[in-house]
Design an enzyme around this catalytic site. Structure first.
Site: not given
Length: 139
Positions: A66-67
Site C-alpha cells: 500500500s501507499t
C-alpha cells in the site's frame, strides 16, 4: 575475474551516492517488510530476511503493498537506518514518492541481474547510471 559494469537506466530522483549493494529478486513493501526503527528486513521468508538496509544501495525489482510504504521509507531515512539509494527494474509510485520525500537517489530500468549483494555501486541517478564493481574485484 568479473569486469566492472556500467548499467544505464532512467533517472527517477536525482543525486549521487556510492556504497555496497544489497540485492533481492523479491518485491519489497516498506510497510511490513522492513522495521522502520532498525532498518532490518523482518518479513518472514523474504530473500533478504535479517539483512539491514542502513548504508546500502538497495537493489530490488519493484515494490508491493500500500501507499503507506512511502511513509515507511521516509521513516527509515529519517531514523538513519535507510538505504543510501535505490536501484529498481521497474519504479512504482509507492517507492518513487518515498524516495522523493526522503531525498534518496533512485534509478530504474536497470538489469538488476547484473548486480549481486556485496558489489560496490557508484550510483549517479542524475545521469541514470549505476557503475558496478563486482565483489570479486574488491577483495
Amino acid at each position: 575475474m568479473s569486469q566492472e559494469k556500467l548499467l544505464q537506466g532512467r533517472c527517477i530522483v536525482e543525486g549521487q551516492v556510492e556504497g555496497e549493494a544489497l540485492v533481492t529478486n523479491d518485491a519489497i513493501s516498506f510497510m511490513g517488510t522492513i522495521d522502520p526503527k532498525t532498518g532490518y528486513v523482518i518479513e518472514r521468508k523474504h530473500e533478504i530476511e535479517g539483512a539491514c538496509l542502513k548504508g546500502k544501495i538497495l537493489v530490488f525489482p519493484m515494490s508491493k503493498g500500500s501507499t503507506g510504504g512511502s511513509y515507511m521509507l521516509y521513516d527509515l531515512v529519517k531514523n538513519g537506518v535507510g538505504p543510501l539509494g535505490i536501484v529498481n527494474r521497474e519504479a512504482e509510485s509507492i517507492v518513487v514518492i518515498g524516495a522523493i520525500v526522503s531525498g534518496l537517489p533512485m534509478v530504474d530500468r536497470i538489469d538488476i541481474s547484473q548486480i549481486q549483494t556485496g558489489d560496490y555501486i557508484y550510483l549517479n541517478a542524475t545521469e541514470g547510471t549505476a557503475r558496478v564493481v563486482p565483489k570479486a574485484m574488491r577483495a
